[in-house]
Every structure is written in structure tokens, then in C-alpha cells.
Motif scaffolding. Structure first.
Motif, PDB file in Angstrom:
ATOM      1  N   THR A  66     -10.508  -1.792  -2.455  1.00  8.65           N
ATOM      2  CA  THR A  66     -10.137  -2.974  -1.673  1.00  8.65           C
ATOM      3  C   THR A  66      -9.019  -3.731  -2.378  1.00  8.65           C
ATOM      4  O   THR A  66      -8.005  -4.069  -1.773  1.00  8.65           O
ATOM      5  CB  THR A  66     -11.349  -3.905  -1.459  1.00  8.65           C
ATOM      6  OG1 THR A  66     -12.340  -3.207  -0.707  1.00  8.65           O
ATOM      7  CG2 THR A  66     -10.952  -5.181  -0.744  1.00  8.65           C
ATOM      8  N   THR A 108      -9.633  -4.816   5.126  1.00  6.67           N
ATOM      9  CA  THR A 108      -9.481  -3.864   4.026  1.00  6.67           C
ATOM     10  C   THR A 108     -10.826  -3.580   3.371  1.00  6.67           C
ATOM     11  O   THR A 108     -11.169  -2.426   3.100  1.00  6.67           O
ATOM     12  CB  THR A 108      -8.472  -4.402   2.992  1.00  6.67           C
ATOM     13  OG1 THR A 108      -7.235  -4.681   3.652  1.00  6.67           O
ATOM     14  CG2 THR A 108      -8.226  -3.402   1.869  1.00  6.67           C
ATOM     15  N   ILE A 136      -3.640   3.545   3.012  1.00  6.03           N
ATOM     16  CA  ILE A 136      -4.746   2.913   2.275  1.00  6.03           C
ATOM     17  C   ILE A 136      -6.046   3.688   2.453  1.00  6.03           C
ATOM     18  O   ILE A 136      -6.894   3.668   1.564  1.00  6.03           O
ATOM     19  CB  ILE A 136      -4.912   1.406   2.583  1.00  6.03           C
ATOM     20  CG1 ILE A 136      -5.330   1.140   4.021  1.00  6.03           C
ATOM     21  CG2 ILE A 136      -3.673   0.632   2.186  1.00  6.03           C
ATOM     22  CD1 ILE A 136      -5.738  -0.311   4.300  1.00  6.03           C
ATOM     23  N   GLN A 179      -6.946  -9.869   6.931  1.00  4.51           N
ATOM     24  CA  GLN A 179      -6.497  -8.588   6.374  1.00  4.51           C
ATOM     25  C   GLN A 179      -7.372  -8.170   5.197  1.00  4.51           C
ATOM     26  O   GLN A 179      -7.718  -7.002   5.054  1.00  4.51           O
ATOM     27  CB  GLN A 179      -5.028  -8.675   5.943  1.00  4.51           C
ATOM     28  CG  GLN A 179      -4.476  -7.384   5.385  1.00  4.51           C
ATOM     29  CD  GLN A 179      -4.411  -6.275   6.419  1.00  4.51           C
ATOM     30  OE1 GLN A 179      -4.121  -6.519   7.581  1.00  4.51           O
ATOM     31  NE2 GLN A 179      -4.675  -5.055   6.011  1.00  4.51           N
ATOM     32  N   SER A 209      -5.759  -1.557  -2.524  1.00  2.99           N
ATOM     33  CA  SER A 209      -5.131  -1.462  -1.200  1.00  2.99           C
ATOM     34  C   SER A 209      -4.531  -2.789  -0.765  1.00  2.99           C
ATOM     35  O   SER A 209      -3.445  -2.832  -0.181  1.00  2.99           O
ATOM     36  CB  SER A 209      -6.149  -0.985  -0.158  1.00  2.99           C
ATOM     37  OG  SER A 209      -6.583   0.313  -0.464  1.00  2.99           O
ATOM     38  N   TYR A 210      -5.236  -3.868  -1.040  1.00  2.00           N
ATOM     39  CA  TYR A 210      -4.732  -5.190  -0.669  1.00  2.00           C
ATOM     40  C   TYR A 210      -3.453  -5.498  -1.445  1.00  2.00           C
ATOM     41  O   TYR A 210      -2.481  -6.009  -0.883  1.00  2.00           O
ATOM     42  CB  TYR A 210      -5.803  -6.241  -0.919  1.00  2.00           C
ATOM     43  CG  TYR A 210      -5.518  -7.564  -0.256  1.00  2.00           C
ATOM     44  CD1 TYR A 210      -5.679  -7.732   1.119  1.00  2.00           C
ATOM     45  CD2 TYR A 210      -5.093  -8.663  -0.990  1.00  2.00           C
ATOM     46  CE1 TYR A 210      -5.419  -8.943   1.735  1.00  2.00           C
ATOM     47  CE2 TYR A 210      -4.830  -9.881  -0.386  1.00  2.00           C
ATOM     48  CZ  TYR A 210      -4.993 -10.016   0.973  1.00  2.00           C
ATOM     49  OH  TYR A 210      -4.729 -11.213   1.578  1.00  2.00           O
TER      50      TYR A 210
END
Length: 128
Positions: free
Chosen positions: A17, A63, A117, A59, A20-21
Motif C-alpha cells: 500500500t 490502494t 500497482i 486514493q 504503491s501510494y
């Protein structure tokens, strides 16, 4: 409730997480896709109005939920489902953006981000 938490690698969920963020900062940076993407969706990068806090929080939770789903899938040995779910999200994003009259380029940048992602999340689950 147990099927939603059984075989989940929470370390991989948390790590993927965050990775990817943060990867979004790279993906949407002006030197990668950000400048051209922002131009095509009508945003001005670097201004306070570029992104609302609600969009960023949403978002983050999207995610996190995708990372959780990917971990469930990896934990249950069904890697093909990651492809199916990622492609489903890809086409939902692509169609929503095209309906909103965003350019094909901007729509593909956003939709492809989900595929990337998803791959990052899968690798985190396999490595951790």
C-alpha cells in the motif's frame, strides 16, 4: 468475516500500500506522465488546487483495499484472479474517463497505473 482475513499477509498489504501510494508520485510526476496527463484532464500541477484532500484519502483507501484483495488472492494461490480483477478495474477506469471526455492518453495513464500497482502488490506478497 474469516474469509476476508484468512491467509492475508498483512506485512505485504502494508508495504505494498505504501509503496504503491508513493509510486503514484513518480508515475504522475512531470518527468514521467504527470505533465501530459494533467494537461489532458485540465489540472495545473504544482498548485494547491491540483488535488483535493478527499481525492488523496480516497486514493489511499482504494490502494489499501486493492492490496488487501491481492494478498487474499496470493494467499489462496489464485494468481490468475489478480489479472482478472486488475483488468476489470483497468476497463472500468478507462471507460469512466472516456465517458467524462478525458483524452485517451490521460485515460490510459490512469488505467495502466492500476495494472502496475497490482504487479507491485503481487511481487510484495510473493517476496514478503
Amino acid at each position: 468475516m474469516e474469509p476476508l482475513v484468512a491467509n492475508v499477509n498483512w506485512l505485504a498489504v502494508g508495504a505494498s500500500t505504501i509503496i504503491s501510494y508513493l509510486f503514484a508520485s513518480f508515475w504522475y510526476s512531470p518527468s514521467v506522465f504527470g505533465k501530459r496527463w494533467a494537461d489532458r484532464v485540465g489540472l495545473k500541477l504544482g498548485t494547491d488546487e491540483s488535488f483535493s484532500i478527499n481525492a488523496l484519502v480516497s486514493q489511499f483507501f482504494a490502494t489499501l483495499l486493492l492490496a488487501w484483495i491481492v494478498s487474499l488472492i496470493v494467499g489462496n494461490g489464485s494468481l490468475a484472479f489478480i489479472v482478472l480483477i486488475s483488468l476489470t478495474i483497468f476497463f472500468f477506469l478507462l471507460s469512466a474517463n472516456l465517458i467524462a471526455k478525458h483524452s485517451t492518453y490521460a485515460s490510459l495513464v490512469e488505467a495502466t497505473f492500476v495494472l502496475v500497482i497490482s504487479l507491485i502488490m503481487t511481487v510484495c506478497n510473493l517476496l514478503l
